[in-house]
Each structure stands twice: as C-alpha cells, then as structure tokens.
Design a protein around this motif. Sequence first.
Motif, PDB file in Angstrom:
ATOM      1  N   PHE A  74       0.872  -1.170   0.000  1.00 45.04           N
ATOM      2  CA  PHE A  74       0.000   0.000   0.000  1.00 45.04           C
ATOM      3  C   PHE A  74       0.910   1.221   0.000  1.00 45.04           C
ATOM      4  O   PHE A  74       1.835   1.300   0.806  1.00 45.04           O
ATOM      5  CB  PHE A  74      -0.927  -0.004   1.214  1.00 45.04           C
ATOM      6  N   VAL A  75       0.643   2.127  -0.909  1.00 45.61           N
ATOM      7  CA  VAL A  75       1.486   3.312  -1.058  1.00 45.61           C
ATOM      8  C   VAL A  75       0.657   4.557  -0.755  1.00 45.61           C
ATOM      9  O   VAL A  75      -0.371   4.791  -1.390  1.00 45.61           O
ATOM     10  CB  VAL A  75       2.078   3.402  -2.482  1.00 45.61           C
ATOM     11  N   GLU A  76       1.110   5.309   0.231  1.00 45.17           N
ATOM     12  CA  GLU A  76       0.513   6.613   0.528  1.00 45.17           C
ATOM     13  C   GLU A  76       1.178   7.624  -0.399  1.00 45.17           C
ATOM     14  O   GLU A  76       2.403   7.653  -0.500  1.00 45.17           O
ATOM     15  CB  GLU A  76       0.783   7.024   1.974  1.00 45.17           C
ATOM     16  N   THR A  82      -3.173  20.153  -5.059  1.00 46.57           N
ATOM     17  CA  THR A  82      -4.434  19.425  -4.946  1.00 46.57           C
ATOM     18  C   THR A  82      -5.596  20.203  -5.552  1.00 46.57           C
ATOM     19  O   THR A  82      -6.753  19.946  -5.219  1.00 46.57           O
ATOM     20  CB  THR A  82      -4.745  19.076  -3.472  1.00 46.57           C
ATOM     21  N   ARG A  83      -5.285  21.109  -6.451  1.00 50.05           N
ATOM     22  CA  ARG A  83      -6.378  21.762  -7.179  1.00 50.05           C
ATOM     23  C   ARG A  83      -6.993  20.745  -8.141  1.00 50.05           C
ATOM     24  O   ARG A  83      -6.381  19.736  -8.485  1.00 50.05           O
ATOM     25  CB  ARG A  83      -5.858  22.984  -7.934  1.00 50.05           C
ATOM     26  N   LEU A 106      -8.173  10.216  -0.241  1.00 55.32           N
ATOM     27  CA  LEU A 106      -8.553  10.211   1.163  1.00 55.32           C
ATOM     28  C   LEU A 106      -8.500  11.606   1.770  1.00 55.32           C
ATOM     29  O   LEU A 106      -7.800  12.484   1.275  1.00 55.32           O
ATOM     30  CB  LEU A 106      -7.591   9.324   1.965  1.00 55.32           C
ATOM     31  N   ALA A 107      -9.213  11.770   2.856  1.00 58.25           N
ATOM     32  CA  ALA A 107      -9.076  12.948   3.697  1.00 58.25           C
ATOM     33  C   ALA A 107      -8.140  12.518   4.830  1.00 58.25           C
ATOM     34  O   ALA A 107      -8.582  11.944   5.827  1.00 58.25           O
ATOM     35  CB  ALA A 107     -10.428  13.393   4.232  1.00 58.25           C
ATOM     36  N   TYR A 112      -3.659  10.197  -1.443  1.00 60.07           N
ATOM     37  CA  TYR A 112      -4.127   8.968  -2.089  1.00 60.07           C
ATOM     38  C   TYR A 112      -3.526   7.757  -1.401  1.00 60.07           C
ATOM     39  O   TYR A 112      -2.407   7.798  -0.888  1.00 60.07           O
ATOM     40  CB  TYR A 112      -3.707   8.923  -3.563  1.00 60.07           C
ATOM     41  N   LEU A 113      -4.276   6.670  -1.443  1.00 58.25           N
ATOM     42  CA  LEU A 113      -3.769   5.375  -1.003  1.00 58.25           C
ATOM     43  C   LEU A 113      -3.909   4.416  -2.177  1.00 58.25           C
ATOM     44  O   LEU A 113      -5.004   4.241  -2.716  1.00 58.25           O
ATOM     45  CB  LEU A 113      -4.559   4.845   0.198  1.00 58.25           C
ATOM     46  N   LEU A 114      -2.791   3.832  -2.577  1.00 56.62           N
ATOM     47  CA  LEU A 114      -2.770   2.905  -3.714  1.00 56.62           C
ATOM     48  C   LEU A 114      -2.513   1.496  -3.210  1.00 56.62           C
ATOM     49  O   LEU A 114      -1.656   1.277  -2.359  1.00 56.62           O
ATOM     50  CB  LEU A 114      -1.639   3.267  -4.695  1.00 56.62           C
ATOM     51  N   LYS A 115      -3.227   0.535  -3.763  1.00 55.21           N
ATOM     52  CA  LYS A 115      -2.922  -0.879  -3.537  1.00 55.21           C
ATOM     53  C   LYS A 115      -2.189  -1.349  -4.784  1.00 55.21           C
ATOM     54  O   LYS A 115      -2.734  -1.312  -5.889  1.00 55.21           O
ATOM     55  CB  LYS A 115      -4.189  -1.719  -3.329  1.00 55.21           C
ATOM     56  N   VAL A 116      -0.958  -1.786  -4.592  1.00 55.39           N
ATOM     57  CA  VAL A 116      -0.095  -2.157  -5.714  1.00 55.39           C
ATOM     58  C   VAL A 116       0.251  -3.635  -5.595  1.00 55.39           C
ATOM     59  O   VAL A 116       0.710  -4.094  -4.548  1.00 55.39           O
ATOM     60  CB  VAL A 116       1.200  -1.303  -5.714  1.00 55.39           C
ATOM     61  N   ARG A 117       0.037  -4.384  -6.668  1.00 58.62           N
ATOM     62  CA  ARG A 117       0.343  -5.812  -6.671  1.00 58.62           C
ATOM     63  C   ARG A 117       1.380  -6.092  -7.750  1.00 58.62           C
ATOM     64  O   ARG A 117       1.180  -5.744  -8.914  1.00 58.62           O
ATOM     65  CB  ARG A 117      -0.909  -6.639  -6.928  1.00 58.62           C
TER      66      ARG A 117
END
Length: 159
Positions: A74-76, A82-83, A106-107, A112-117
């Motif tokens: 998981f990558v934050e 952020t416009r 996300l707030a 962002y939170l990415l799920k990377v496989r």
Amino acid sequence: MRERKQVEMDRLDQKILDVLSGDGRISITDLARRIGLSKSPTQARVRRLEAEGVITGYRADIDPIRLGRDHVAFVEVKLSDTRETALRAFNAQVAQIPEVEECHMLAAHFDYLLKVRTHDMRDFRRVLGEAISSLPHVAQSSTHVVMQAVKDDGHRVVT
C-alpha cells in the motif's frame, strides 16, 4: 462526476445480489430456486437490477498468487498540488498503471492510497520508481508492505 441515485431494493433483490456475488455464473433457474421465487420474476428482477446499474457486470475472479503476483504494498501518496486540474491529471495517469489495483483519494495527512500488486520487491521498486513517482504532482510517497492477507476482497483468507 456523474451523480448516482440509490436504488430501492427489497429482501428478494438483496437475496439475488447475495447469491450472484458468490456465484455470478449461476443459472436463472438455480437462482430462482435459491431465492424462493419462480424463474420469470427472478429473471425480470435481475434485468431490472442490471438496467438500474446495481449489477454492473459479471467477471471471473482471478487468483493473482497463481499468476506469481503475490507481492502487495500500500502506497501513501502526497501531492504537491491538490487543485482540481492536478487531481484530474493524477487520476488519469494512475489509472493507466496495471500494477495499481486500487486507488483511493482520502481525507488524511496524505492524498491517495494505492494498492499495488507485483511479482516481487524488485518489480515493486521498478513500479514505484518508474511509474508511481513519475505521476503528475507527486511530492512524496510512503510504502507499507503486506506480510499476510487476513481478509481480501470481502473474503476471509487466513484461519
């Protein structure tokens, strides 16, 4: 973003969804038997749920581990901008990275939170360095490597 209205459903509609989510290939006859309704009304309900966009499709669940893609991280991601135009640019590009299974805005203290496989750590480092870090407006990232999946895609994995 297109507004989606909530669809009203009764207990039979919910039963249909419960059965189909477990077995999308079930025949209408077997589905009707499982929910306690005759074939024609069951088929009409399924068609209505499809037309209303509740059922969005049918797919095969693929076991990524059997394909050698058992490294999950998981990558934050924190953006420098952020416009809305920056968010749209990021969203369009991240959607093009096949190793990114999920991407959520996300707030939080990151954007962002990415799920990377990927296949392994070497493959993950390549994706992080060449693809994710190159996305528009990425200021920094932080990675959390999964050691074991306990529950994945709504299914309990480990006993």
